[in-house]
Design an enzyme around this catalytic site. Structure first.
Site, PDB file in Angstrom:
ATOM      1  N   GLU A  42       0.860  -1.183   0.000  1.00 10.66           N
ATOM      2  CA  GLU A  42       0.000   0.000   0.000  1.00 10.66           C
ATOM      3  C   GLU A  42       0.893   1.229   0.000  1.00 10.66           C
ATOM      4  O   GLU A  42       1.760   1.378   0.864  1.00 10.66           O
ATOM      5  CB  GLU A  42      -0.899   0.044   1.239  1.00 10.66           C
ATOM      6  CG  GLU A  42      -2.113  -0.847   1.184  1.00 10.66           C
ATOM      7  CD  GLU A  42      -2.993  -0.666   2.408  1.00 10.66           C
ATOM      8  OE1 GLU A  42      -2.867   0.373   3.096  1.00 10.66           O
ATOM      9  OE2 GLU A  42      -3.802  -1.564   2.682  1.00 10.66           O
ATOM     10  N   ASP A  53      -5.654   9.008   9.965  1.00 10.70           N
ATOM     11  CA  ASP A  53      -4.315   8.565  10.330  1.00 10.70           C
ATOM     12  C   ASP A  53      -3.841   9.174  11.632  1.00 10.70           C
ATOM     13  O   ASP A  53      -4.122  10.336  11.947  1.00 10.70           O
ATOM     14  CB  ASP A  53      -3.330   8.906   9.204  1.00 10.70           C
ATOM     15  CG  ASP A  53      -3.609   8.102   7.954  1.00 10.70           C
ATOM     16  OD1 ASP A  53      -3.563   6.867   8.044  1.00 10.70           O
ATOM     17  OD2 ASP A  53      -3.887   8.704   6.904  1.00 10.70           O
ATOM     18  N   TYR A 168     -10.997  -4.333   3.640  1.00 11.87           N
ATOM     19  CA  TYR A 168     -10.091  -3.863   4.680  1.00 11.87           C
ATOM     20  C   TYR A 168     -10.911  -3.666   5.945  1.00 11.87           C
ATOM     21  O   TYR A 168     -11.730  -2.752   6.025  1.00 11.87           O
ATOM     22  CB  TYR A 168      -9.454  -2.551   4.222  1.00 11.87           C
ATOM     23  CG  TYR A 168      -8.309  -2.012   5.055  1.00 11.87           C
ATOM     24  CD1 TYR A 168      -8.260  -2.163   6.431  1.00 11.87           C
ATOM     25  CD2 TYR A 168      -7.270  -1.318   4.448  1.00 11.87           C
ATOM     26  CE1 TYR A 168      -7.228  -1.657   7.180  1.00 11.87           C
ATOM     27  CE2 TYR A 168      -6.222  -0.794   5.185  1.00 11.87           C
ATOM     28  CZ  TYR A 168      -6.215  -0.970   6.558  1.00 11.87           C
ATOM     29  OH  TYR A 168      -5.185  -0.457   7.298  1.00 11.87           O
TER      30      TYR A 168
END
Length: 259
Positions: A42, A53, A168
């Site tokens: 990734e 994040d 995911y």
């Protein structure tokens, strides 16, 4: 079979490794991940407001943007990676603004031309799939969606519709790198997801050590590691490839031998 489907059909769980494009010597860092045994790469597209994040990847985004990294640079890194590694799946992960600034069709065509296999766009919900999904699928690129602990049975079909490559599973309701879910909750969630889709399930967010990765690989089809690798780039600079290779090798051993 596609490169992504092949990565999840090797007879063992897949190790998915993330780093940020333009942070350090990205080409050398990517090569180190492959040499260490990563099954899927990734590549993060730096963005000014990476809301999903945690601190490690936020700082990597700032380092990359501070070095002047543009979308064109990310695509060049992807293209050169594909030339060096024709068989390793490559996924771009990022946010809508850089992907859509020139239009979805432009971005999809560029990804196809660079040999990108899949795209994860964190901030386009499945209900707004038309913004990017049709263009990617028309170009033969998997749109990889995220499921979370708050994705209930009513919403899961929308998440799965149009998804490709792998699903995911974000194991915590939070940002990357800060915490890890209990294994029993991951096992329960993966089991529920598998009852609804044939896509491989890769688990990420908060996975830092080979021990954690190996435990998750006992129940999931893949394990995603990002912040722990990104921290090595920030800490070691030009010496990062060796450190990345060492950690990736340990992670790969744990994941590939979990069952």
């Amino acid at each position: 079979m596609t490169r992504l489907s092949s990565a999840f059909a090797k007879g063992h769980p897949a190790l998915v490794c993330f780093i940020t494009a333009g942070d350090g010597d990205t080409a050398a860092n990517l090569d180190a991940l492959v040499e260490g045994g990563a099954d899927v790469i990734e590549l993060g597209m730096p963005f000014t407001d990476p809301m999903a994040d945690g601190p490690a990847i936020q700082e990597a985004n700032l380092r990359s943007l501070g070095a002047g990294t543009k979308t064109a640079d990310v695509l060049l890194i992807a293209n050169e990676f594909r030339e060096r590694h024709p068989d390793v799946p490559l996924v771009l992960m990022g946010y809508a603004n850089p992907m859509l600034r020139r239009g979805a069709e432009w971005f999809a065509a560029e990804c196809k031309g660079c040999g990108v296999d899949g795209v994860i766009c964190v901030d386009i919900p499945p209900e707004e799939d038309e913004a990017l999904g049709p263009a990617l699928r028309a170009a033969g690129i998997d749109l990889i969606r995220l499921a979370t602990p708050t994705t209930d049975a009513a919403r899961l079909p929308a998440v799965l519709e149009g998804s490709g490559g792998f699903l995911y599973y974000v194991s915590v309701a939070g940002i990357t790198g800060k915490q890890q879910a209990a294994l029993d909750s991951i096992e329960s969630a993966v089991g529920a997801l598998k009852a609804s889709t044939d896509l491989p399930i890769a688990v990420g967010f908060g996975v830092r050590t080979p021990e954690q990765a190996g435990a998750i690989a006992e129940v999931a089809d893949g394990v995603v590691v990002g912040s722990a690798l990104v921290e090595l780039v920030g800490e070691h600079g030009d010496a990062a490839p060796e450190k990345l290779r060492e950690l990736t090798s340990a992670l790969a051993h744990a994941v590939h031998n979990a069952r």
